[in-house]
Write an enzyme that holds these catalytic residues in place. Structure first.
Site, short mmCIF file in Angstrom:
data_model
loop_
_atom_site.label_atom_id
_atom_site.label_comp_id
_atom_site.label_asym_id
_atom_site.label_seq_id
_atom_site.Cartn_x
_atom_site.Cartn_y
_atom_site.Cartn_z
N ASP A 1 7.55 -2.51 -10.39
CA ASP A 1 7.01 -2.10 -9.09
C ASP A 1 7.29 -3.16 -8.02
O ASP A 1 6.61 -3.20 -7.00
CB ASP A 1 5.52 -1.77 -9.18
CG ASP A 1 4.64 -2.97 -9.50
OD1 ASP A 1 5.19 -4.09 -9.72
OD2 ASP A 1 3.41 -2.82 -9.53
N GLU B 1 3.75 -6.22 -10.87
CA GLU B 1 3.62 -7.54 -10.26
C GLU B 1 2.16 -8.01 -10.30
O GLU B 1 1.23 -7.21 -10.32
CB GLU B 1 4.13 -7.53 -8.83
CG GLU B 1 3.28 -6.76 -7.85
CD GLU B 1 3.73 -6.98 -6.41
OE1 GLU B 1 4.25 -8.07 -6.11
OE2 GLU B 1 3.56 -6.06 -5.60
N GLY C 1 2.57 2.69 -2.40
CA GLY C 1 2.52 3.48 -3.62
C GLY C 1 3.51 3.05 -4.69
O GLY C 1 3.83 3.84 -5.60
N LYS C 2 3.97 1.83 -4.65
CA LYS C 2 4.97 1.35 -5.59
C LYS C 2 4.48 1.41 -7.04
O LYS C 2 5.18 1.91 -7.93
CB LYS C 2 5.37 -0.09 -5.25
CG LYS C 2 6.00 -0.24 -3.87
CD LYS C 2 6.41 -1.67 -3.59
CE LYS C 2 5.25 -2.63 -3.46
NZ LYS C 2 4.44 -2.37 -2.23
N THR C 3 3.29 0.90 -7.28
CA THR C 3 2.76 0.86 -8.64
C THR C 3 2.49 2.26 -9.16
O THR C 3 2.77 2.58 -10.33
CB THR C 3 1.49 0.01 -8.71
OG1 THR C 3 1.77 -1.31 -8.22
CG2 THR C 3 0.97 -0.08 -10.13
N GLY D 1 0.77 -1.24 0.00
CA GLY D 1 0.00 0.00 0.00
C GLY D 1 0.80 1.28 0.00
O GLY D 1 0.22 2.37 0.06
#
Length: 214
Positions: free
Chosen positions: A86, A35, A16-18, A14
């Site tokens: 990500d 992913e 914020g990687k993507t 949660g």
């Protein structure tokens, strides 16, 4: 030596990687590797009963991430095409160490090392981290049904595991730059200035380490 850019973004669930990977892929015109998460048929069961469903969940993630990286290497990196992901496949070990019982972890670890022995390694890491309150807030905001039963205690331990992992990563891989971003102080989704700062930092690292896009 000049390298084709292969950037991986990591951090707890949660964080914020993507979202960041999407924005950076657009700015630098890099291929985006996302992913597989919601496609995992065991994930909802895992969050309800970690002990019962951890092995199935982790094996699904490992096999799918292995296949993704195999394809990325052939279709992009081997052809001098830049990639931003990500995730980093070594995250599997963070989760497996936390969720698997000793006997299953030993089996999992053997399979992990066999599959990842020849996998491409990122030449830059971006590490997103934040307090538990920020992580919980962002998980609620994105509203994935399968994540609503995640226990705060699990997330808190996971955040600590990530911090320990990244500290170790920097020691083991001193040649791979790590950009650390504090999610409590930075919101690259809402504030363009925050995103611009990250973009500038990534650009400097690409130049400093002679990583170029072709």
């Amino acid at each position: 030596m000049t390298e084709v850019p292969f950037i991986a973004i990591e951090g707890p669930i949660g964080i914020g990687k993507t979202s960041l990977a999407k924005k950076l892929s657009v700015h630098f015109n890099f291929h985006l590797l996302r992913e597989i998460v919601e496609e995992n048929p065991f994930l909802g069961k895992f969050y309800n009963d970690i002990d019962e469903w951890s092995f199935q969940t982790e094996m699904f993630f490992l096999c799918n991430r292995y296949k993704q990286l195999e394809d990325i290497e052939k279709k992009y990196l081997d052809k001098n095409r830049a990639v931003i992901a990500d995730y980093h496949i070594s995250k599997n070990m963070i989760f497996a160490k936390r969720t698997l019982q000793d006997d299953k972890f030993k089996k999992y670890e053997q399979i992990y090392h066999i599959l990842t022995k020849d996998m491409p390694v990122p030449n830059m890491m971006i590490y997103l981290h934040a307090s538990l309150d920020t992580i919980l807030k962002r998980i609620r905001m994105r509203g994935r049904d399968i994540e609503q039963n995640i226990k705060p205690s699990y997330l808190a331990q996971l955040a600590k595991d990530y911090e320990d992992y990244m500290n170790e990563f920097e020691v083991l891989h001193p040649d791979i730059p790590v950009i650390r971003i504090n999610g409590d102080e930075t919101d690259f989704v809402k504030h363009q200035d925050d995103l611009d700062t990250i973009i500038q930092h990534v650009g400097r690292q690409l130049n400093n380490h002679q990583v170029i896009s072709k």
